[in-house]
Write an enzyme that holds these catalytic residues in place. Structure first.
Site, PDB file in Angstrom:
ATOM      1  N   GLY A  12       0.938  -1.118   0.000  1.00  0.00           N
ATOM      2  CA  GLY A  12       0.000   0.000   0.000  1.00  0.00           C
ATOM      3  C   GLY A  12       0.965   1.150   0.000  1.00  0.00           C
ATOM      4  O   GLY A  12       1.810   1.236   0.866  1.00  0.00           O
ATOM      5  N   THR A  13       0.907   1.997  -0.947  1.00  0.00           N
ATOM      6  CA  THR A  13       2.079   2.794  -1.253  1.00  0.00           C
ATOM      7  C   THR A  13       1.702   4.149  -1.767  1.00  0.00           C
ATOM      8  O   THR A  13       0.570   4.387  -2.136  1.00  0.00           O
ATOM      9  CB  THR A  13       2.813   2.047  -2.393  1.00  0.00           C
ATOM     10  OG1 THR A  13       3.482   0.971  -1.844  1.00  0.00           O
ATOM     11  CG2 THR A  13       3.753   2.914  -3.165  1.00  0.00           C
TER      12      THR A  13
END
Lengths: 234, 221
Positions: A12-13
């Site tokens: 998750g970036t």
């Protein structure tokens, strides 16, 4: 444990790629999460494909690592056969081909950025599904949701290297402030005719946004500073 | 094995830890095998020696772990026939990643840590997820007790921060004895708070002289 420590690692970036007058700046946060546990707080999501082309990875860590390995391998052979550095367009298209042809099985969104002598600095976005899109700037990952409006307002053509880097760092730090799945440090990679420069910015060097607290080593510092027994009151 | 619908996996619980030092590597795993609230055995090894200086510890589904260990041992044997030498730890690390990713759509339900010495004799630890994404790190933990252990290691190992650039080698400056004591401490603490961790901890220390094994008793409740 309520959180599932056994989920495959997904990043998750927040990933960003920006062109400027003379090259590109790639930026990313450093958090890899499995569900709600931070599996790695110091990951390097900006991976090298060749001397002059790098890739920002988001989505499944395993998928993007393996695809990057394949593309690095193909580009290495291509460079030998061509007799000169590969172009950014070729690198991005190799990523796109693998992504599109295996779209049912892969889960990754990437940004390919670099510099070559023909077209200068270029950014190519390859999201889920395997579309390829050349853009003056690109954002990706879960944290990018918070950045569309910001870039609409802050982006301008023909920035200098420092302006571009400041923009990228500001953007990643804004996304980190709002996206739980992004965090850690901000890493940047700048690629131009002179080569590649890597930087990182620790959490406490980033500006604070709306309602964020000052970083402290211990809440006791806040206690002794104010006479109030409530550490969190202003 | 209780198969509800078509769920083919089982989590046998347990925790594994590895720490890399300047010239040694410590790998440890508890020896309890559980299913649900039952303990099947108190005496099960989750550690496997893959090569002279390369050891793997894993938590998760032990059926898949046995299969994975056999698979890697077979590939290592072929490598030895073809290359007339043992695989180095970094080479084994890539092999493990490829083996795990090969089953990307029906994964080995194992959470692996590889530990050993690299070709320069420095300690190395590689940490994996179930589908093969991996990274070389200074220390790692996996399994039901990992969430309890990693924050303590973050705090106690005095490793150079992984956030630095240029990246400093992540191995800990602690001595071999201090690292082993720390491992014993974290397992004792994890045993208190995690129902799946306990019975015994098997600790392997790899250094230039070879591999040394120690067993420490843990609480059995």
């Amino acid at each position: 444990m309520d959180i599932d420590l056994s989920a495959p690692h997904s990043m998750g970036t927040t990933i960003i790629g920006v062109t400027y007058n003379g090259g590109v700046v790639l930026g990313a946060d450093s958090r890899t999460s499995t569900g709600m546990y931070v599996a790695n707080r110091a990951s390097d999501k900006i991976t090298q494909l060749t001397d002059n082309v790098y890739i920002c990875r988001s989505g499944s860590a395993a998928d993007s690592q393996v695809i990057s390995d394949y593309v690095r391998y193909f580009l290495h052979q291509h460079t030998i056969q061509l007799g000169q550095p590969a172009t950014v367009k070729v690198a991005a298209n190799l990523v796109r081909l693998l992504s599109y042809q295996n779209k049912n099985m892969l889960q990754m969104g990437v940004i390919v950025g670099g510099w070559d002598k023909y077209e200068g600095g270029q950014i190519y976005s390859v999201p889920l599904g395997g579309t390829i899109l050349k853009q003056p700037f690109a954002i990706g990952g879960s944290g990018s949701a918070y950045l569309y409006g910001f870039f609409d307002q802050a982006w301008k053509e023909g920035m200098s290297k420092d302006e571009a880097e400041k923009l990228v760092v500001k953007a990643v730090s804004l996304a980190i402030a709002r996206d739980g799945a992004s965090g850690g440090v901000v890493r940047t990679v700048t690629i131009n005719a002179d080569g590649v420069t890597k930087n990182f910015y620790t959490g406490d060097s980033l500006p604070l946004w709306h309602e964020e607290l000052e970083p402290h080593n211990s809440l006791l510092d806040i206690l002794s500073a104010s006479s109030s027994p409530e550490p969190m009151s202003t | 094995m209780a198969i509800r619908g078509n769920w083919m996996y089982e989590n046998n619980g347990g925790t594994c830890v590895a720490i890399a030092g300047a010239d040694y590597c410590v790998i440890a795993a508890d020896t309890r095998l559980s299913v649900g609230y039952s303990i099947y055995t108190r005496d099960y090894s989750k550690i496997c020696k893959l090569a002279d200086k390369c050891v793997m510890a894993s938590s998760g589904f032990q059926g898949d772990l046995k299969a994975l260990q056999k698979n890697l041992a077979a590939k290592h044997l072929i490598y030895q026939h073809q290359h007339n030498k043992q695989m180095s730890c970094p080479a084994m690390a890539q092999l493990l990643s490829n083996t795990l990713y090969y089953k990307r759509f029906f994964p080995y339900y194992t959470f692996n840590i590889l530990g050993g010495l690299d070709s320069d004799g420095k300690g190395c630890v590689f940490t994996y997820d179930a589908v093969g994404s991996y990274e070389r790190v200074g220390y790692s933990a996996h399994g039901t007790g990992a969430g309890l252990i990693i924050p303590v290691l973050d705090n106690q190992l005095k490793s150079p921060s992984p956030l630095l650039l240029p990246a400093k080698d992540a191995v800990t400056p602690l001595s071999e004895m201090e690292a082993v004591d720390l491992v014993k401490d974290v397992f004792a603490s994890a045993t208190e708070r995690d129902i799946y961790t306990g019975d015994k901890v098997e600790i392997l220390v790899i250094n230039a002289s070879g591999i040394r094994q120690e067993l420490m008793e843990l609480r059995k409740d």
